[in-house]
Design a protein around this motif. Structure first.
Motif, short mmCIF file in Angstrom:
data_model
loop_
_atom_site.label_atom_id
_atom_site.label_comp_id
_atom_site.label_asym_id
_atom_site.label_seq_id
_atom_site.Cartn_x
_atom_site.Cartn_y
_atom_site.Cartn_z
N LEU A 44 42.63 100.22 68.71
CA LEU A 44 41.79 101.39 68.90
C LEU A 44 42.47 102.39 69.83
N LEU A 45 43.02 101.89 70.93
CA LEU A 45 43.67 102.78 71.88
C LEU A 45 44.92 103.41 71.28
N LEU A 46 45.64 102.67 70.44
CA LEU A 46 46.82 103.21 69.78
C LEU A 46 46.45 104.36 68.85
N ILE A 47 45.40 104.15 68.04
CA ILE A 47 44.93 105.20 67.13
C ILE A 47 44.42 106.39 67.92
N ASN A 48 43.67 106.11 68.96
CA ASN A 48 43.09 107.19 69.76
C ASN A 48 44.17 108.02 70.44
N PHE A 66 45.47 97.83 58.61
CA PHE A 66 46.38 97.15 59.53
C PHE A 66 45.78 96.89 60.91
N SER A 67 44.49 97.04 61.05
CA SER A 67 43.83 96.78 62.33
C SER A 67 42.47 96.12 62.09
N PRO A 68 41.89 95.49 63.12
CA PRO A 68 40.57 94.87 62.97
C PRO A 68 39.41 95.84 63.18
N ILE A 69 39.71 97.12 63.32
CA ILE A 69 38.66 98.08 63.68
C ILE A 69 37.65 98.26 62.55
N ILE A 107 44.46 105.28 57.22
CA ILE A 107 45.04 104.19 56.42
C ILE A 107 45.43 103.02 57.33
N TYR A 108 46.04 103.33 58.46
CA TYR A 108 46.45 102.28 59.39
C TYR A 108 45.22 101.52 59.92
N VAL A 161 48.69 113.38 60.30
CA VAL A 161 48.47 112.26 61.22
C VAL A 161 47.09 111.65 61.00
N SER A 162 46.07 112.47 60.77
CA SER A 162 44.72 111.96 60.56
C SER A 162 44.64 111.05 59.34
N ILE A 163 45.33 111.43 58.27
CA ILE A 163 45.35 110.60 57.06
C ILE A 163 46.05 109.27 57.33
N ILE A 164 47.19 109.33 58.00
CA ILE A 164 47.95 108.12 58.30
C ILE A 164 47.15 107.18 59.20
#
Length: 413
Positions: free
Chosen positions: A227-231, A398-401, A393-394, A387-390
């Motif tokens: 979450l912090l990485l995406i944020n 690729f995450s438990p979020i 998808i991530y 970036v928002s699209i990527i």
């Protein structure tokens, strides 16, 4: 009466929670003026080019990256209430110092930089302590407490920005004096809370170990880590676009002034406030991670609308929609972190969360400031779309979020 109803009512009748909300009111009033003041002094008063504005904003934000972690470790190891009182008691003097500089005709890039650095340093210490206190006064209703405090901050920002936007009419010194008064009142309001004992920490843990253990706790909690990485990445280009690109859009594309920039910001925060008021009625949200990621994707449409340089009235609508979007992502990201963080590491994890938000600002300022000068003002909005699209998808694959279920939910996990 259901248990949920009893809990909801108790929050609003809890004197500690109300005292906290009172402190949030004055804190937000004082600190929300800061963004507009700094942006307009650089863009509208000194009329600096985008790359120079980016460098100044980066210089203001970078020291706070390191101090934020220290602030989080302090909030876990000490009474966060005392930290806030001490920080506020000093910070209110900084705007008055800039007033003195204005009086003696010393307003320049260096005095603005020092002013920004001083307030940024204060924020680095106050933010983790403030969020740590929220968990303590929220009881079992973290989602509602986070949403209510966020909505209040956005609401106060609307009125503060409306006032600060009048700096060309009422005078910058008047705006700075009011800012100082708000911060001082915030110190008085937080004194109404009782002291709280910090959670037990290892007796032999050094200050450096407290910092590194906060990072380890964040990384080991994979939900929080992703979450912090995406944020963080999102904030570099999206929050960066709002803080760095939008003032240039108003100044260059629409030939606007400080009041028009304030209007744009007010519309933005109005959307964020209404979103939080709506979420307050429907919470608890069972799967906040899904809504957080969906907002990343929907933001592409909003940014595309801004990119085509619409008429002013359509720009207003786009900024309102952007505020609605940001209101969801900000609140739900804070909620997920608050719900997921281990109690003994909560302030440090929240400091890493705040570090990502604050750390993204100088990076975004440098990157987007250079894009503005090389490719054009509106073109600096394009990276945020991709970036928002990527990130969507991530986050989904690729995450438990995406599959996160709130502990307040009754649905099957």
């Amino acid at each position: 009466m259901t248990e949920s109803t009893r809990v909801n009512k108790s929050i609003w009748r809890d004197s500690k929670f109300l005292a906290y909300m009172g402190s949030i009111t004055f804190y937000s009033a004082g600190f929300s003026m800061q963004q507009l003041i700094i942006s307009w002094l650089l863009v509208g008063v000194l009329v600096l080019p985008g790359d120079e504005v980016g460098l100044v904003q980066a210089a203001i934000g970078i020291p706070g990256l390191f101090l934020m972690l220290w602030g989080g470790a302090s909030a876990d190891n000490r009474d966060p209430r005392s930290i806030l009182i001490n920080v506020y008691a000093i910070t209110w003097l900084f705007p008055l110092m800039l007033v003195v500089c204005i009086h003696y005709d010393l307003l320049n890039i260096w005095t603005i930089l020092l002013f920004g650095l001083a307030v940024s340093t204060a924020t680095s210490f106050s933010s983790p302590a403030q969020q740590a206190i929220l968990t303590q006064v929220a009881g079992g209703e973290i989602q509602k407490a986070v949403t209510a405090s966020t909505a209040l901050m956005f609401l106060v920002q609307i009125f503060s920005l409306g006032f600060a936007g009048q700096m060309d009419n009422v005078g910058l010194s008047t705006v700075l004096t009011v800012q100082a008064g708000c911060i001082l009142l915030g110190a008085l309001a937080i004194m109404r809370l009782n002291k709280t004992a910090p959670l037990p920490q290892p007796a032999d843990e050094t200050s450096w170990q407290r910092l590194t253990n906060g990072f380890k706790a964040t990384y080991n909690n994979k939900r929080v880590y992703h979450l912090l990485l995406i944020n963080f990445i999102s904030s570099v280009f999206n929050a960066g676009a709002f803080m760095t690109v939008v003032p240039f859009v108003v100044k260059r594309a629409y030939e606007g002034d400080a009041l028009q920039l304030a209007t744009i910001m007010i519309i933005f925060y109005l959307g964020a406030t209404l979103t939080n008021l709506f979420m307050l009625r429907v919470m608890p949200i069972a799967r906040p991670g899904r809504w957080f990621l969906l907002m990343q994707l929907s933001r592409v449409v909003i940014l595309a609308l801004l990119w085509i340089k619409p008429d002013w009235w359509l720009l207003i609508i786009a900024m309102f929609a952007w505020g609605l979007n940001m209101g969801v992502t900000t609140t739900l990201s804070r909620t997920i972190v608050q719900e997921s963080a281990e109690p003994e590491f909560r302030a440090r994890i929240l400091s890493v969360y705040s570090l990502g938000l604050i750390g993204s600002a100088p990076i975004g300022a440098i990157v987007l400031g250079n894009i503005i000068e090389i490719f054009g003002t509106l073109e600096a909005l394009i990276p945020a779309m991709f970036v928002s699209i990527i990130l969507f998808i991530y986050g989904v694959f690729f995450s438990p979020i995406w599959n996160y279920v709130s502990p307040t939910s009754t649905i099957d996990r």
